[in-house]
Design a protein around this motif. Structure first.
Motif, PDB file in Angstrom:
ATOM      1  N   LEU A  30       0.893  -1.485  -0.156  1.00 16.54           N
ATOM      2  CA  LEU A  30      -0.359  -0.087   0.338  1.00 16.54           C
ATOM      3  C   LEU A  30       1.221   1.181  -0.026  1.00 16.54           C
ATOM      4  O   LEU A  30       0.532   2.566   0.155  1.00 16.54           O
ATOM      5  CB  LEU A  30      -0.733   0.148   1.056  1.00 16.54           C
ATOM      6  N   SER A  31       2.115   1.092   0.595  1.00 17.21           N
ATOM      7  CA  SER A  31       2.816   2.524   0.526  1.00 17.21           C
ATOM      8  C   SER A  31       3.487   2.214  -1.404  1.00 17.21           C
ATOM      9  O   SER A  31       3.208   3.808  -1.678  1.00 17.21           O
ATOM     10  CB  SER A  31       4.169   2.132   1.639  1.00 17.21           C
ATOM     11  N   VAL A  32       4.061   1.412  -1.535  1.00 20.29           N
ATOM     12  CA  VAL A  32       4.627   1.800  -3.096  1.00 20.29           C
ATOM     13  C   VAL A  32       3.104   2.230  -3.794  1.00 20.29           C
ATOM     14  O   VAL A  32       3.194   3.687  -4.887  1.00 20.29           O
ATOM     15  CB  VAL A  32       4.640   0.014  -3.722  1.00 20.29           C
ATOM     16  N   LEU A  33       1.664   1.775  -3.315  1.00 17.52           N
ATOM     17  CA  LEU A  33       0.872   1.996  -3.975  1.00 17.52           C
ATOM     18  C   LEU A  33       0.554   3.657  -3.887  1.00 17.52           C
ATOM     19  O   LEU A  33       0.150   4.302  -4.902  1.00 17.52           O
ATOM     20  CB  LEU A  33      -0.686   1.495  -3.993  1.00 17.52           C
ATOM     21  N   ALA A  34       0.820   4.202  -2.420  1.00 21.55           N
ATOM     22  CA  ALA A  34       0.074   5.933  -2.886  1.00 21.55           C
ATOM     23  C   ALA A  34       1.500   6.902  -3.394  1.00 21.55           C
ATOM     24  O   ALA A  34       1.222   7.496  -3.603  1.00 21.55           O
ATOM     25  CB  ALA A  34       0.745   5.707  -0.815  1.00 21.55           C
ATOM     26  N   LEU A  35       2.236   5.983  -3.071  1.00 20.76           N
ATOM     27  CA  LEU A  35       3.557   7.107  -3.626  1.00 20.76           C
ATOM     28  C   LEU A  35       3.561   7.042  -5.098  1.00 20.76           C
ATOM     29  O   LEU A  35       3.753   7.806  -6.013  1.00 20.76           O
ATOM     30  CB  LEU A  35       4.890   6.190  -3.171  1.00 20.76           C
ATOM     31  N   PHE A  36       3.164   5.512  -5.684  1.00 20.55           N
ATOM     32  CA  PHE A  36       2.672   5.905  -7.355  1.00 20.55           C
ATOM     33  C   PHE A  36       1.781   6.865  -7.470  1.00 20.55           C
ATOM     34  O   PHE A  36       0.999   7.555  -8.512  1.00 20.55           O
ATOM     35  CB  PHE A  36       2.461   4.561  -7.948  1.00 20.55           C
ATOM     36  N   ALA A  37       0.775   6.756  -6.008  1.00 21.12           N
ATOM     37  CA  ALA A  37      -1.000   7.441  -6.506  1.00 21.12           C
ATOM     38  C   ALA A  37      -0.398   9.120  -6.528  1.00 21.12           C
ATOM     39  O   ALA A  37      -0.503   9.687  -7.217  1.00 21.12           O
ATOM     40  CB  ALA A  37      -1.823   7.253  -5.654  1.00 21.12           C
ATOM     41  N   ALA A  38       0.538   9.442  -5.748  1.00 27.19           N
ATOM     42  CA  ALA A  38       1.099  11.043  -5.174  1.00 27.19           C
ATOM     43  C   ALA A  38       1.933  11.409  -6.523  1.00 27.19           C
ATOM     44  O   ALA A  38       1.414  12.209  -7.075  1.00 27.19           O
ATOM     45  CB  ALA A  38       1.974  11.193  -4.372  1.00 27.19           C
ATOM     46  N   LEU A  39       2.673  10.413  -7.308  1.00 28.75           N
ATOM     47  CA  LEU A  39       3.388  10.783  -8.618  1.00 28.75           C
ATOM     48  C   LEU A  39       2.139  11.121  -9.375  1.00 28.75           C
ATOM     49  O   LEU A  39       2.429  12.196 -10.161  1.00 28.75           O
ATOM     50  CB  LEU A  39       4.567   9.884  -8.130  1.00 28.75           C
ATOM     51  N   GLY A  40       1.497  10.103  -9.707  1.00 32.91           N
ATOM     52  CA  GLY A  40       0.673  10.350 -10.940  1.00 32.91           C
ATOM     53  C   GLY A  40      -0.029  11.397 -10.494  1.00 32.91           C
ATOM     54  O   GLY A  40      -0.802  12.375 -11.118  1.00 32.91           O
ATOM     55  N   TYR A  41      -1.311  12.261  -9.322  1.00 32.12           N
ATOM     56  CA  TYR A  41      -2.006  12.990  -9.562  1.00 32.12           C
ATOM     57  C   TYR A  41      -0.999  14.260  -9.546  1.00 32.12           C
ATOM     58  O   TYR A  41      -1.463  15.736  -9.489  1.00 32.12           O
ATOM     59  CB  TYR A  41      -2.496  12.783  -7.718  1.00 32.12           C
ATOM     60  N   ALA A  42       0.257  14.445  -8.588  1.00 34.63           N
ATOM     61  CA  ALA A  42       0.982  15.354  -8.889  1.00 34.63           C
ATOM     62  C   ALA A  42       1.897  15.817 -10.684  1.00 34.63           C
ATOM     63  O   ALA A  42       1.363  16.536 -10.742  1.00 34.63           O
ATOM     64  CB  ALA A  42       2.284  15.629  -8.194  1.00 34.63           C
ATOM     65  N   GLY A  43       1.307  15.073 -11.353  1.00 31.81           N
ATOM     66  CA  GLY A  43       1.653  15.015 -12.885  1.00 31.81           C
ATOM     67  C   GLY A  43       0.441  15.517 -13.375  1.00 31.81           C
ATOM     68  O   GLY A  43       0.865  16.176 -14.493  1.00 31.81           O
ATOM     69  N   ILE A  44      -0.289  15.125 -12.681  1.00 29.66           N
ATOM     70  CA  ILE A  44      -1.660  15.787 -13.662  1.00 29.66           C
ATOM     71  C   ILE A  44      -1.885  16.972 -13.304  1.00 29.66           C
ATOM     72  O   ILE A  44      -2.247  17.644 -14.050  1.00 29.66           O
ATOM     73  CB  ILE A  44      -2.693  14.615 -13.172  1.00 29.66           C
ATOM     74  N   ARG A  45      -1.480  17.413 -12.032  1.00 30.50           N
ATOM     75  CA  ARG A  45      -1.437  19.017 -12.023  1.00 30.50           C
ATOM     76  C   ARG A  45      -0.728  19.668 -12.017  1.00 30.50           C
ATOM     77  O   ARG A  45      -0.743  20.884 -12.532  1.00 30.50           O
ATOM     78  CB  ARG A  45      -1.415  18.952 -10.146  1.00 30.50           C
TER      79      ARG A  45
END
Length: 442
Positions: free
Chosen positions: A326-341
């Motif tokens: 879940l920590s790995v998934l959270a890091l990828f989710a944060a990276l993806g959301y920041a890229g969308i921003r």
């Protein structure tokens, strides 16, 4: 005497409440509750440098955690080939250092220089991908001929750099056409973007690497989506790609066996094509909440093929448990959301297309890799970005992350915030404040 008594009574009376004047602070609303936490998180996310720090922090954390897991997952594999237990870790560490340098360089490069790299990178990548198919020059690994030998233990997979080349070239092409108001015509939206992408896909499929071809197709669709392709056009290209993918899978027994392994349950035969998928599920299931401990994996002792590349997420779940995955998934989710921003807040069309393309690349590849490990998708043979072993995949990905960092720094509000944090600016600001103080204050 009565006068003294009345004055004493007046002195004991409570002073009337002072009104909130110009110098007094306004009364604060009581804090607490989920709404207050949500407002604080929203204000923190809306700060100019949030995307910059999230991209930088999440990518570095994924890379560092990936190095740890590569060392743990590859120890037995290295000993089986009569190498030191740190053999694969050493190569990955060197690639991470080089990739970190590339990320730093990319984050400091201006946007114009990134656009200038688009055409040279595309031509060099196509040339290297053609060399791969030349007998005696290209190398075959795992049934796919997509490698070039560089000498010693080092090899290069040019198709990994093809993803970055398509993003830079496609973003520059679409940005120039948008400036000339040509994207309203479907022929300008598709040509030459789609034909060039098909050339890259054809060179990749000549080597038999369908996993990389899927990622390249996802990048193409992401660019078309960002360019505002109409639904009919988008659906037509998607349908054509789906027909080609079906034919490629149907004509290959190996790909058909991978497709049949989705949701595999039970103990397969060692010669069965579902052996890897089943033992990936076993590794995740045996991890529990917090795992068996770092280095204590059982599946990496020969049961699970490719534990440090395609199925490193399974070893992570076995050793670090659900908390680690879940920590790995959270890091990828944060990276993806920041890229969308970054892609959504810019006014530069090249930045929007390039940031959206990089985000599509990393997120699509992560979803395909993790979905295959979970048994939800066919095994495509693609590594987990920034996490799995493989220098050819790590170098262009870290350069792409540096590209997004440069775009996040290029935002006008982020530029102003970074300028205010420089020591010289801070000193000048403090000196101006001192000179404006009254002469009696200290």
């Amino acid at each position: 005497m009565p006068a003294e008594k009345s004055s004493a009574v007046r002195s004991r009376r409570p002073a009337p409440p002072r009104s909130a004047g110009r110098g007094s602070p306004a009364p604060r609303a009581p804090r607490g509750g989920v709404r207050s936490l949500y407002e604080q998180a929203r204000r923190a996310w809306d700060r100019p440098l949030t995307a910059y720090y999230v991209i930088l922090g999440s990518s570095l954390l994924i890379t560092v955690l990936g190095l740890v897991m590569v060392y743990s997952a590859s120890m037995i594999q290295a000993l089986n080939i009569d190498k030191s237990s740190t053999y694969f870790f050493g190569k990955q560490f060197v690639a991470a250092v080089i990739g970190g340098t590339l990320m730093l360089i990319a984050s400091r490069m201006p946007v114009k220089l990134h656009r200038g790299l688009a055409y040279p990178m595309l031509m060099i990548t196509v040339f290297l991908m053609v060399l791969v198919q030349v007998p005696g020059i290209g190398l075959s690994r795992g049934g796919n001929q997509n490698w070039l030998y560089l000498g010693g233990p080092f090899q290069l997979q040019p198709s990994e750099f093809g993803k970055l080349a398509l993003i830079l070239w496609g973003a520059d092409l679409l940005a120039r056409k948008q400036d000339k108001r040509l994207l309203t015509q479907w022929k300008h939206m598709l040509v030459p973007l789609v034909p060039v992408a098909f050339v890259l896909l054809g060179l990749i499929m000549l080597g038999g690497d369908m996993g990389t071809a899927i990622i390249l197709t996802a990048i193409l669709f992401g660019l078309l989506w960002l360019a505002g392709a109409p639904t009919r056009l988008f659906a037509g290209v998607l349908g054509f790609a789906a027909v080609i993918a079906f034919l490629l899978i149907w004509t290959s027994p190996n790909r058909m066996s991978r497709l049949s392994c989705m949701g595999i349950i039970g103990e397969p035969d060692p010669d069965d094509g579902c052996w890897q998928a089943a033992h990936g599920i076993y590794a995740l299931a045996s991890g529990g909440w917090f795992g068996s401990g770092l280095g204590a994996s059982v599946e990496k002792w020969g049961q699970l093929p490719e534990p440090h590349t395609d199925f490193i997420f399974a070893i992570t779940g076995e050793e670090l448990g659900l908390a680690g995955t879940l920590s790995v998934l959270a890091l990828f989710a944060a990276l993806g959301y920041a890229g969308i921003r970054v892609a959504g807040r810019t006014e530069d069309p090249f930045v929007r297309y390039a940031a959206g393309g990089v985000t599509t690349w990393i997120m699509a590849q992560a979803v395909i890799n993790i979905g295959a490990v979970l048994g939800l998708l066919p095994i495509a043979g693609v590594p987990l970005p920034l996490f799995s072993y493989g220098g050819s995949a790590l170098l262009p990905t870290m350069f792409a992350v540096g590209l997004m960092i440069a775009f996040a720094r290029n935002d006008p509000a982020a530029k102003a915030a970074l300028a205010m944090r420089r020591p010289g600016v801070r000193w000048k600001t403090m000196r101006r404040r001192v000179t404006k103080r009254p002469s009696g204050e200290r």
